[in-house]
Each structure stands twice: as structure tokens, then as C-alpha cells.
Design a protein around this motif. Sequence first.
Motif, PDB file in Angstrom:
ATOM      1  N   ASP A   1       0.836  -1.198   0.000  1.00 47.73           N
ATOM      2  CA  ASP A   1       0.000   0.000   0.000  1.00 47.73           C
ATOM      3  C   ASP A   1       0.878   1.258   0.000  1.00 47.73           C
ATOM      4  O   ASP A   1       0.584   2.232  -0.705  1.00 47.73           O
ATOM      5  N   SER A   2       1.947   1.227   0.763  1.00 46.90           N
ATOM      6  CA  SER A   2       2.883   2.361   0.794  1.00 46.90           C
ATOM      7  C   SER A   2       3.498   2.585  -0.580  1.00 46.90           C
ATOM      8  O   SER A   2       3.681   3.728  -1.018  1.00 46.90           O
TER       9      SER A   2
ATOM     10  N   ASN B   1       0.826   4.000  -3.129  1.00 43.67           N
ATOM     11  CA  ASN B   1       0.444   5.388  -2.829  1.00 43.67           C
ATOM     12  C   ASN B   1       1.628   6.316  -2.570  1.00 43.67           C
ATOM     13  O   ASN B   1       1.425   7.473  -2.198  1.00 43.67           O
ATOM     14  N   LYS B   2       2.843   5.787  -2.758  1.00 42.48           N
ATOM     15  CA  LYS B   2       4.066   6.574  -2.518  1.00 42.48           C
ATOM     16  C   LYS B   2       4.054   7.198  -1.124  1.00 42.48           C
ATOM     17  O   LYS B   2       4.434   8.346  -0.925  1.00 42.48           O
ATOM     18  N   ASN B   3       3.614   6.416  -0.160  1.00 37.72           N
ATOM     19  CA  ASN B   3       3.536   6.884   1.225  1.00 37.72           C
ATOM     20  C   ASN B   3       4.831   6.491   1.932  1.00 37.72           C
ATOM     21  O   ASN B   3       4.919   5.447   2.582  1.00 37.72           O
TER      22      ASN B   3
END
Length: 218
Positions: free
Chosen positions: A33-34, A37-39
Motif C-alpha cells: 500500500d505504501s 500510494n508513494k507513502n
Amino acid sequence: MTNEDIVLSIGTLKEYTSGMIKRCQDAVTLSVDSMVNKNLEQAEKIMESDDDIDLLREYIRDRSIELMASKHPMTKDLKYICVLSDISTELERIGDYAVNICKETIAIGEDEYIKELIDIPKMSDMCSQMLEDLNNAFLEEDAELAYEIALRDKELDRLYLQIRDDSLKVMHRNPEDNINQGVRLLFVGRYLERIGDHITNICEKIIYARNGKMIEIG
């Protein structure tokens, strides 16, 4: 220590192992997920939380050694204690692969992806579902479910090969700009494929604990 005490101790180890499975599921899901979403902040937090998985592994290992060395469990209990220790080792490696995914995400940073992320999220979803079902198979000592979960690893292998082929095509099209990130995407696919392998290994151990027969699946 009475046999009842040993059973209670094994029950505690089982609870810790189940908790470890859940933490690994979260780590794998959130790591991808990171990436999607480039989190980068989330990726950093997941890397830090890997210490919790390592601590669980150490607890299960040390407590297992203590039970085997000084409490003289019966053969059946001894086998199950060994299985729990082995499973915790496999789970620790899954946690490490989630960390590796986060490292690749941070290395890519804010750069635009050279290809649409399609199969990596699919692999993540599959791994997450496999881990969720694995926890049920583990808690229920369900050998049939464990076997069915392990068979899903073939689809993970297929998806990884698709990622490899797609990444190589993009890298070949524009080597100067795409090779660095393309290799990182390959690594992420490979990490997810390896997570599937470790899940399969755990399934084999669940089957062994239940049926007393060690089989190799896949």
C-alpha cells in the motif's frame, strides 16, 4: 511441570504465533500500500515495526527451547513445540521481505512509475488472504485448508513471471531511464513470490503437526 502446565505453555506459544501471523499480514499489506500510494512515511513506520515481529520470534524460540530442554514434554507435544519454533522462523522472514519492499519504495521515492502497478497489488492481496486463511488453518489445525492455501502459491509464481516479463520489456525500451526502477520492481515481485514460498512452508508444517507426515507441496 505437569503435562497440563506444558499444554498451557503450548497454548500461550500458539497465541503468540497467531499474533505473529497477523502482524506479518499487516506488514505485507501496508508495505505494498505504501508503494502504490508513494507513502514514504508509512513505509518507514512499517520498517520500524518489524522489531515487534523479531521480538515475537525471539520469545517463541526461547520459550520453545526452555520447554524442550527442561520440561520433558511428551513426544507429541515435543513435535508441536518444534513446529511452532519453525513457523516463527518462517514468519520472521516474511516480515523481513515486507521491510525489503519498503526499502525499495523509499529508494524509488516520488519518481513516476515506469509501468502501471497491476500485478504487484494482486500479489499483495493474494499474500494477505493466504496469511489470513493460514491463521485459521493454524489455530484449527486444519490440514486440508493448509494444503489448499499452499496450492495458491502457483498463482503467485505466475504473477511474478508476468511482472518480470513486463519490467524487462519496459527496461529494454528505454534502458537509460528505466533500468534502475525496473530492477526494483522486479525485486518487489520477487519478495512477494518468496513470501508465498514461506507461507507454503508453514502450511507443510501445519500438515505435519496434524498428520505426522512431512510433505512437500508444489
